[in-house]
Motif scaffolding. Structure first.
Motif: not given
Length: 295
Positions: A124-125, A129-132, A117-119, A139-140
Motif C-alpha cells: 500500500c505504501a 506513503g509509508v506513513d499512510a 506494517r510489513t503488509l 487519500p490520507n
C-alpha cells in the motif's frame, strides 16, 4: 665470542641477519613471539575439534556429519515449524474474532501493528506513503475523512473490491468533467470552484466574493446528488466531504478549479486475489489503528 658480539644489535640485544641497507640500517633476527605459537596451536586444535564434532568435509554427494550430528537444515525447519505454530495461535483468533474484540486485545493489536506494517509497506505504501498520509491523488488514511466509509467492515470491503477495479463488485466512482464536457460554461466553473473553496476556507481573501453566491446555486443544481446539500459527501458513492481540510488532489483554488473543469476518476486495485482474507483483515485493523493514533 667476538663474532657474536659484532653481529648483535647493541640497542635491542638481538642478533642481526647480516642484511644492511644504506645508512647503517640492519635487519634484526627477531624471534617469533611465543604467544603467537600458543594461539596458532589453539586455532589448530579448535579446527581439528570442529572437524570431528561438526559437519565439515564434503564427500561427493554427502559430507561428514560430525559426532554431534548437528544439521542446520533440520534446525531451520524446526524454527519455521515453531514460528508457524506460534503464528497459527494468533492468526486463528484474528480470523474468527470480530474487529471490536481484536481491537480490545493489546496483545493481538501488537501483532497487527508488527505484521500490518510489513503488509502495508509491501502493498500500500507505494500509493498511500509509508506513513499512510497519502499524497496528490491518494487519500490520507490517518484522518477521519473516508470516501467509502471508515468503519472497519467498510474498509475491509474496500480493500477486497477496490475502486474502479476489475473486481465485479468494485466501488465505482467518477466525477464528471463539468467544463471539459461543456456541462458548465467557463465562468460557471469558476463560480462553483469559488463556492467549494469557500467551504473549507471561509475566511479566504484570495477569491472573488461575487462568485461565491452564484456558485452555491450552481452547486445545488449540479453537485448535491453526490456531495449532499451540506457538501459533506456521501460514502455510498465515494463522494468526498468538501467542508474539511482533507483533499485528495489538493484544496487550493487552482486545483479545485482543475477538478471541476476536468473531473476526477480514482483507482484502487482489488486485493481479494492478491492477499488472503487474514492479511486483508490485518491491513484493515492496521489502517484503523493508524487513524486512531494519527492526526
Amino acid at each position: 665470542m667476538g663474532v657474536e658480539q659484532q653481529d648483535r644489535d647493541s640497542y635491542t640485544g638481538y642478533l642481526t641477519t647480516g642484511h644492511e641497507w644504506g645508512g647503517g640500517l640492519k635487519e634484526l633476527n627477531t624471534p617469533v613471539p611465543r604467544v603467537l605459537y600458543f594461539f596458532l596451536t589453539l586455532a589448530f586444535l579448535f579446527s581439528v575439534g570442529y572437524w570431528v564434532l561438526m559437519p565439515a568435509w564434503p564427500l561427493g554427494v554427502t559430507y561428514t556429519k560430525g559426532l554431534l550430528g548437528i544439521d542446520q537444515r533440520k534446525l531451520v525447519a524446526a524454527s519455521l515449524h515453531e514460528a508457524a505454530l506460534e503464528r497459527s495461535v494468533w492468526s486463528r483468533r484474528i480470523e474468527t474474532e470480530d474487529f471490536a474484540e481484536i481491537q480490545s486485545d493489546p496483545g493481538l493489536m501488537n501483532v497487527v501493528r508488527e505484521t500490518g506494517r510489513t503488509l502495508f509497506g509491501n502493498n500500500c505504501a507505494a500509493c498511500h506513503g509509508v506513513d499512510a498520509k497519502g499524497g496528490p491523488g491518494f487519500p490520507n488514511l490517518t484522518t477521519t475523512s473516508w470516501l467509502w466509509g471508515g468503519k472497519p467492515e467498510e474498509i475491509f470491503n474496500t480493500i477486497r473490491v477496490g475502486v474502479n477495479s476489475a473486481h465485479p463488485d468494485t466501488h465505482v466512482s467518477q466525477m464528471p468533467a463539468f467544463g471539459h464536457d461543456q456541462m458548465l460554461a467557463r465562468q460557471d466553473v469558476l463560480k462553483v470552484a469559488s463556492f467549494v473553496y469557500s467551504l473549507s476556507h471561509p475566511d479566504a481573501k484570495d477569491i472573488d466574493p461575487a462568485r461565491v453566491e452564484p456558485g452555491k446555486a450552481l452547486f445545488a443544481a449540479n453537485c448535491v446528488a453526490c456531495h449532499g446539500s451540506d457538501a459533506k459527501g456521501n460514502p455510498e458513492v465515494g463522494a468526498p466531504n468538501l467542508t474539511d481540510r482533507y483533499w485528495i488532489y489538493g484544496g487550493d483554488f487552482d486545483t479545485i478549479d482543475t477538478t471541476v473543469w476536468g473531473g476526477r476518476q480514482g483507482h484502487m486495485p482489488t486485493w481479494e486475489d492478491r492477499l488472503s482474507k487474514l492479511d486483508r483483515k490485518i491491513l484493515t485493523l492496521y489502517v484503523v489503528d493508524k487513524r486512531m493514533v494519527g492526526p
